[in-house]
Write a protein that holds these residues in place. Structure first.
Motif, mmCIF file in Angstrom:
data_model
loop_
_atom_site.group_PDB
_atom_site.id
_atom_site.type_symbol
_atom_site.label_atom_id
_atom_site.label_comp_id
_atom_site.label_asym_id
_atom_site.label_seq_id
_atom_site.Cartn_x
_atom_site.Cartn_y
_atom_site.Cartn_z
ATOM 1 N N LYS A 48 0.813 -1.226 0.000
ATOM 2 C CA LYS A 48 0.000 0.000 0.000
ATOM 3 C C LYS A 48 0.842 1.269 0.000
ATOM 4 N N PHE A 49 2.006 1.204 0.614
ATOM 5 C CA PHE A 49 2.825 2.409 0.693
ATOM 6 C C PHE A 49 3.929 2.440 -0.361
ATOM 7 N N THR A 50 3.898 1.489 -1.307
ATOM 8 C CA THR A 50 4.889 1.492 -2.404
ATOM 9 C C THR A 50 4.164 1.356 -3.739
ATOM 10 N N VAL A 51 4.144 0.159 -4.287
ATOM 11 C CA VAL A 51 3.692 -0.047 -5.663
ATOM 12 C C VAL A 51 2.175 -0.052 -5.855
ATOM 13 N N LEU A 52 1.404 -0.245 -4.790
ATOM 14 C CA LEU A 52 -0.055 -0.287 -4.933
ATOM 15 C C LEU A 52 -0.736 0.790 -4.078
ATOM 16 N N GLN A 53 -0.182 1.987 -4.123
ATOM 17 C CA GLN A 53 -0.698 3.082 -3.301
ATOM 18 C C GLN A 53 -2.173 3.373 -3.531
ATOM 19 N N HIS A 54 -2.613 3.281 -4.744
ATOM 20 C CA HIS A 54 -3.992 3.641 -5.073
ATOM 21 C C HIS A 54 -4.877 2.422 -5.297
ATOM 22 N N LYS A 55 -4.393 1.265 -4.876
ATOM 23 C CA LYS A 55 -5.164 0.025 -5.046
ATOM 24 C C LYS A 55 -5.139 -0.786 -3.740
ATOM 25 N N PRO A 56 -5.824 -0.294 -2.703
ATOM 26 C CA PRO A 56 -5.766 -0.974 -1.411
ATOM 27 C C PRO A 56 -6.392 -2.365 -1.401
ATOM 28 N N VAL A 57 -7.428 -2.579 -2.194
ATOM 29 C CA VAL A 57 -8.060 -3.899 -2.231
ATOM 30 C C VAL A 57 -7.119 -4.904 -2.897
ATOM 31 N N VAL A 58 -6.429 -4.478 -3.951
ATOM 32 C CA VAL A 58 -5.457 -5.358 -4.610
ATOM 33 C C VAL A 58 -4.314 -5.682 -3.657
ATOM 34 N N VAL A 113 -18.406 2.040 -0.443
ATOM 35 C CA VAL A 113 -19.811 2.246 -0.099
ATOM 36 C C VAL A 113 -19.924 3.364 0.937
ATOM 37 N N LEU A 114 -19.111 3.260 1.993
ATOM 38 C CA LEU A 114 -19.115 4.305 3.018
ATOM 39 C C LEU A 114 -18.252 5.503 2.631
ATOM 40 N N ASP A 115 -17.477 5.361 1.555
ATOM 41 C CA ASP A 115 -16.636 6.443 1.023
ATOM 42 C C ASP A 115 -15.608 6.961 2.035
ATOM 43 N N LEU A 116 -15.020 6.045 2.794
ATOM 44 C CA LEU A 116 -13.995 6.434 3.759
ATOM 45 C C LEU A 116 -12.627 6.437 3.065
ATOM 46 N N ARG A 117 -12.470 7.402 2.162
ATOM 47 C CA ARG A 117 -11.231 7.546 1.401
ATOM 48 C C ARG A 117 -11.030 9.015 1.055
ATOM 49 N N GLU A 118 -9.775 9.311 0.713
ATOM 50 C CA GLU A 118 -9.477 10.695 0.295
ATOM 51 C C GLU A 118 -10.249 11.000 -0.980
ATOM 52 N N PRO A 119 -10.720 12.146 -1.202
ATOM 53 C CA PRO A 119 -10.634 13.394 -0.453
ATOM 54 C C PRO A 119 -11.756 13.569 0.570
ATOM 55 N N ASP A 120 -12.647 12.563 0.706
ATOM 56 C CA ASP A 120 -13.773 12.703 1.623
ATOM 57 C C ASP A 120 -13.358 12.652 3.095
ATOM 58 N N VAL A 121 -12.238 12.006 3.374
ATOM 59 C CA VAL A 121 -11.713 11.936 4.740
ATOM 60 C C VAL A 121 -10.213 12.242 4.693
ATOM 61 N N THR A 122 -9.619 12.445 5.855
ATOM 62 C CA THR A 122 -8.183 12.711 5.906
ATOM 63 C C THR A 122 -7.406 11.437 5.595
ATOM 64 N N PRO A 123 -6.141 11.577 5.180
ATOM 65 C CA PRO A 123 -5.333 10.378 4.926
ATOM 66 C C PRO A 123 -5.232 9.456 6.151
ATOM 67 N N LEU A 124 -5.124 10.033 7.335
ATOM 68 C CA LEU A 124 -5.042 9.214 8.548
ATOM 69 C C LEU A 124 -6.348 8.447 8.773
ATOM 70 N N THR A 125 -7.472 9.108 8.613
ATOM 71 C CA THR A 125 -8.768 8.441 8.766
ATOM 72 C C THR A 125 -8.912 7.320 7.742
ATOM 73 N N GLN A 126 -8.473 7.561 6.521
ATOM 74 C CA GLN A 126 -8.531 6.537 5.481
ATOM 75 C C GLN A 126 -7.717 5.311 5.888
ATOM 76 N N GLU A 127 -6.503 5.531 6.372
ATOM 77 C CA GLU A 127 -5.641 4.399 6.741
ATOM 78 C C GLU A 127 -6.191 3.643 7.950
ATOM 79 N N ILE A 128 -6.735 4.363 8.910
ATOM 80 C CA ILE A 128 -7.340 3.703 10.072
ATOM 81 C C ILE A 128 -8.557 2.888 9.629
#
Length: 173
Positions: A48-58, A113-128
């Motif tokens: 998540k923090f390297t090659v798949l930054q924008h693909k958390p499910v993958v 579904v709940l849209d808990l991702r940027e830009p709707d929430v902060t990066p920290l909230t997204q990671e939590i």
């Protein structure tokens, strides 16, 4: 010479030993699961923090698949002590594929579904939210499903003689 399991059990207070022996398969399964949980977490965060930054499910799916292979070897050789069968491997990976879906569903729900991702929430909230939904809730639900399914359909035979309660009993001198 006592086995590692026997040495570990010798350190357990006497009042807990009957419970551990009675539920030895579950205890072993949980130890394997804990090890694979750490492995999944490390791989998931690494991806998540390297090659798949924008693909958390993958990232979670790849991490879960790698840990599933490790889980198969450890569960087959230790937790369930099953006899080698091709059918067993096919069933294990079929159950595990379903468990990967079960594991991914809370993360998909959280992110899309709940849209808990940027830009709707902060990066920290997204990671939590990702960690709680994917690693904690998803892993817990998948663990329950795996234990039930592995016990019911995959590892249905017992291993070689001596792989029952005797392997958990401390060696008597």
């Amino acid at each position: 010479m006592p086995s590692p399991t026997q040495r570990a059990l010798a350190r357990i207070p006497e009042r807990y030993k009957p419970f551990l022996v009675q539920h030895r398969k579950l205890v072993k399964f949980l130890l394997v699961g804990g090890t694979c949980f750490v492995l999944t977490t490390v791989i998931d965060l690494g991806l998540k923090f390297t090659v798949l930054q924008h693909k958390p499910v993958v990232a979670l799916t790849v991490a879960t698949v790698v840990a599933t292979v490790v889980s198969y070897v450890l569960n087959r050789q230790w937790s369930f002590r099953a006899n080698g069968r091709h059918r067993e491997a096919i069933l294990f990976f079929a159950v595990s594929a379903l468990a990967v879906v079960v594991n991914d569903l809370p993360l998909i729900l959280s992110r899309y579904v709940l849209d808990l991702r940027e830009p709707d929430v902060t990066p920290l909230t997204q990671e939590i939210a990702d960690f709680l939904s994917g690693m904690i809730i998803g892993t817990f639900l998948a663990m329950i499903f795996r234990f039930w399914a592995m016990n019911r359909w995959v590892f249905t035979r017992t291993g070689p003689a001596g792989s029952s309660a005797e392997d958990l009993e401390p060696e008597r001198v």
